[in-house]
Design a protein around this motif. Structure first.
Motif, PDB file in Angstrom:
ATOM      1  N   MET A 197       0.832  -1.193   0.000  1.00 57.66           N
ATOM      2  CA  MET A 197       0.000   0.000   0.000  1.00 57.66           C
ATOM      3  C   MET A 197       0.875   1.254   0.000  1.00 57.66           C
ATOM      4  N   ASN A 198       0.328   2.317  -0.521  1.00 58.15           N
ATOM      5  CA  ASN A 198       1.022   3.586  -0.626  1.00 58.15           C
ATOM      6  C   ASN A 198       1.184   4.190   0.768  1.00 58.15           C
ATOM      7  N   ALA A 199       2.438   4.435   1.170  1.00 58.79           N
ATOM      8  CA  ALA A 199       2.710   4.958   2.511  1.00 58.79           C
ATOM      9  C   ALA A 199       2.127   6.354   2.723  1.00 58.79           C
ATOM     10  N   GLU A 200       1.855   7.081   1.630  1.00 61.11           N
ATOM     11  CA  GLU A 200       1.299   8.421   1.742  1.00 61.11           C
ATOM     12  C   GLU A 200      -0.208   8.394   1.938  1.00 61.11           C
ATOM     13  N   LEU A 201      -0.818   7.209   1.799  1.00 61.65           N
ATOM     14  CA  LEU A 201      -2.274   7.082   1.916  1.00 61.65           C
ATOM     15  C   LEU A 201      -2.662   6.605   3.310  1.00 61.65           C
ATOM     16  N   HIS A 202      -3.713   7.212   3.831  1.00 64.88           N
ATOM     17  CA  HIS A 202      -4.271   6.835   5.126  1.00 64.88           C
ATOM     18  C   HIS A 202      -5.784   6.893   4.992  1.00 64.88           C
ATOM     19  N   TYR A 203      -6.468   6.206   5.880  1.00 66.56           N
ATOM     20  CA  TYR A 203      -7.932   6.265   5.850  1.00 66.56           C
ATOM     21  C   TYR A 203      -8.470   6.548   7.239  1.00 66.56           C
ATOM     22  N   ARG A 204      -9.714   7.034   7.248  1.00 68.60           N
ATOM     23  CA  ARG A 204     -10.417   7.312   8.494  1.00 68.60           C
ATOM     24  C   ARG A 204     -11.898   7.429   8.182  1.00 68.60           C
ATOM     25  N   PRO A 205     -12.742   7.350   9.211  1.00 68.36           N
ATOM     26  CA  PRO A 205     -14.170   7.555   8.969  1.00 68.36           C
ATOM     27  C   PRO A 205     -14.429   8.963   8.419  1.00 68.36           C
ATOM     28  N   ALA A 206     -15.345   9.061   7.487  1.00 66.93           N
ATOM     29  CA  ALA A 206     -15.733  10.371   6.957  1.00 66.93           C
ATOM     30  C   ALA A 206     -16.453  11.162   8.044  1.00 66.93           C
ATOM     31  N   THR A 207     -16.254  12.465   8.046  1.00 64.63           N
ATOM     32  CA  THR A 207     -16.930  13.343   8.998  1.00 64.63           C
ATOM     33  C   THR A 207     -17.735  14.386   8.226  1.00 64.63           C
ATOM     34  N   ALA A 208     -18.614  15.073   8.926  1.00 65.17           N
ATOM     35  CA  ALA A 208     -19.414  16.129   8.305  1.00 65.17           C
ATOM     36  C   ALA A 208     -18.511  17.191   7.679  1.00 65.17           C
ATOM     37  N   ALA A 209     -17.354  17.418   8.278  1.00 63.32           N
ATOM     38  CA  ALA A 209     -16.425  18.428   7.765  1.00 63.32           C
ATOM     39  C   ALA A 209     -15.842  18.046   6.406  1.00 63.32           C
ATOM     40  N   ASP A 210     -15.894  16.757   6.039  1.00 59.99           N
ATOM     41  CA  ASP A 210     -15.348  16.302   4.754  1.00 59.99           C
ATOM     42  C   ASP A 210     -16.307  16.525   3.590  1.00 59.99           C
ATOM     43  N   LEU A 211     -17.589  16.692   3.870  1.00 67.14           N
ATOM     44  CA  LEU A 211     -18.590  16.655   2.813  1.00 67.14           C
ATOM     45  C   LEU A 211     -18.421  17.756   1.775  1.00 67.14           C
ATOM     46  N   ASP A 212     -18.092  18.963   2.219  1.00 63.24           N
ATOM     47  CA  ASP A 212     -17.906  20.070   1.270  1.00 63.24           C
ATOM     48  C   ASP A 212     -16.848  19.722   0.223  1.00 63.24           C
ATOM     49  N   GLU A 213     -15.806  19.033   0.653  1.00 62.37           N
ATOM     50  CA  GLU A 213     -14.739  18.643  -0.271  1.00 62.37           C
ATOM     51  C   GLU A 213     -15.181  17.494  -1.173  1.00 62.37           C
ATOM     52  N   VAL A 214     -15.788  16.470  -0.597  1.00 58.77           N
ATOM     53  CA  VAL A 214     -16.145  15.269  -1.347  1.00 58.77           C
ATOM     54  C   VAL A 214     -17.167  15.575  -2.446  1.00 58.77           C
ATOM     55  N   ALA A 235     -28.253  10.277  -7.311  1.00 58.82           N
ATOM     56  CA  ALA A 235     -28.022  11.697  -7.059  1.00 58.82           C
ATOM     57  C   ALA A 235     -28.398  12.535  -8.284  1.00 58.82           C
ATOM     58  N   VAL A 236     -28.663  13.797  -8.032  1.00 62.80           N
ATOM     59  CA  VAL A 236     -28.986  14.760  -9.083  1.00 62.80           C
ATOM     60  C   VAL A 236     -27.816  15.737  -9.192  1.00 62.80           C
ATOM     61  N   TRP A 237     -27.358  15.960 -10.433  1.00 63.47           N
ATOM     62  CA  TRP A 237     -26.248  16.889 -10.674  1.00 63.47           C
ATOM     63  C   TRP A 237     -26.676  18.311 -10.401  1.00 63.47           C
ATOM     64  N   PRO A 238     -25.832  19.121  -9.762  1.00 62.90           N
ATOM     65  CA  PRO A 238     -24.546  18.750  -9.173  1.00 62.90           C
ATOM     66  C   PRO A 238     -24.730  18.164  -7.773  1.00 62.90           C
ATOM     67  N   LEU A 239     -23.810  17.289  -7.383  1.00 59.33           N
ATOM     68  CA  LEU A 239     -23.861  16.703  -6.047  1.00 59.33           C
ATOM     69  C   LEU A 239     -23.729  17.818  -5.015  1.00 59.33           C
ATOM     70  N   ASN A 240     -24.537  17.729  -3.971  1.00 61.90           N
ATOM     71  CA  ASN A 240     -24.420  18.715  -2.894  1.00 61.90           C
ATOM     72  C   ASN A 240     -24.343  17.997  -1.546  1.00 61.90           C
ATOM     73  N   VAL A 241     -24.037  18.769  -0.514  1.00 69.63           N
ATOM     74  CA  VAL A 241     -23.835  18.205   0.821  1.00 69.63           C
ATOM     75  C   VAL A 241     -25.090  17.484   1.307  1.00 69.63           C
ATOM     76  N   GLY A 242     -26.266  18.028   1.012  1.00 66.10           N
ATOM     77  CA  GLY A 242     -27.506  17.387   1.447  1.00 66.10           C
ATOM     78  C   GLY A 242     -27.680  15.993   0.862  1.00 66.10           C
ATOM     79  N   GLN A 243     -27.408  15.857  -0.431  1.00 68.77           N
ATOM     80  CA  GLN A 243     -27.531  14.548  -1.070  1.00 68.77           C
ATOM     81  C   GLN A 243     -26.523  13.557  -0.497  1.00 68.77           C
ATOM     82  N   LEU A 244     -25.279  14.006  -0.326  1.00 70.28           N
ATOM     83  CA  LEU A 244     -24.254  13.108   0.198  1.00 70.28           C
ATOM     84  C   LEU A 244     -24.539  12.741   1.646  1.00 70.28           C
ATOM     85  N   ALA A 245     -24.992  13.704   2.436  1.00 70.06           N
ATOM     86  CA  ALA A 245     -25.332  13.417   3.840  1.00 70.06           C
ATOM     87  C   ALA A 245     -26.469  12.408   3.923  1.00 70.06           C
TER      88      ALA A 245
END
Length: 161
Positions: free
Chosen positions: A1-18, A35-45
């Motif tokens: 595995m790529n040493a630069e990669l890490h994982y963690r549970p997604a948080t509400a703070a991640d949604l704007d980026e995702v 989902a309906v384009w464009p994806l928004n925080v409400g749909q992802l949440a």
């Protein structure tokens, strides 16, 4: 595995980026067909609320990928969903890493001997990723694209050792 990669549970703070990961209607359809384009925080949440193990991969300290399970049956299987990678992080092993992380979570937390994935026929990158990781086609079902055209949803599975 790529040493630069890490994982963690997604948080509400991640949604704007995702929500910015899918770059067009097709990419959104591939990773989140309802989902309906464009994806928004409400749909992802809403997706996160009805799914399990929403997880982000970080590359060089930045959120680079996202995935979860849209189906899970303890002791039977988990089904991978919403796999998406940030445009800046593509072709850097993030999707493969995230699939492997989700396989580990399926085995460890759900005692799942099987992982299922579905991938639309036009998603060549996804089909190549999954088959390269040992997934085998078990079925093809008809679905409709956002424009109403017929598409094939390729169903794949992989035993988890």
């Amino acid at each position: 595995m790529n040493a630069e990669l890490h994982y963690r549970p997604a948080t509400a703070a991640d949604l704007d980026e995702v929500v910015g990961f899918p770059q067009n209607v097709d990419e959104l359809f591939f990773c989140y067909p309802k989902a309906v384009w464009p994806l928004n925080v409400g749909q992802l949440a809403a997706a996160i609320a009805e799914r399990r193990e929403s997880t982000v991969a970080e590359l060089d300290g930045r959120v680079a990928g996202f995935a979860n399970f849209y189906q899970w049956q303890h002791g039977e299987f988990c089904a991978l969903g919403n796999l998406m990678v940030a445009p800046w992080a593509r072709s850097r092993g993030v999707a493969q890493y995230l699939v492997e992380v989700m396989e580990t979570l399926a085995r460890q937390r759900y005692k799942a001997p099987l992982m299922k994935v579905s991938c639309f026929n036009a998603n060549a990158g996804g089909l190549l990723l999954y088959t390269g990781l040992g997934y085998r086609t078990v079925g093809i079902v008809e679905r409709r694209a956002p424009d109403g055209s017929r598409v094939a949803l390729v169903q794949l599975e992989k035993p988890l050792p």
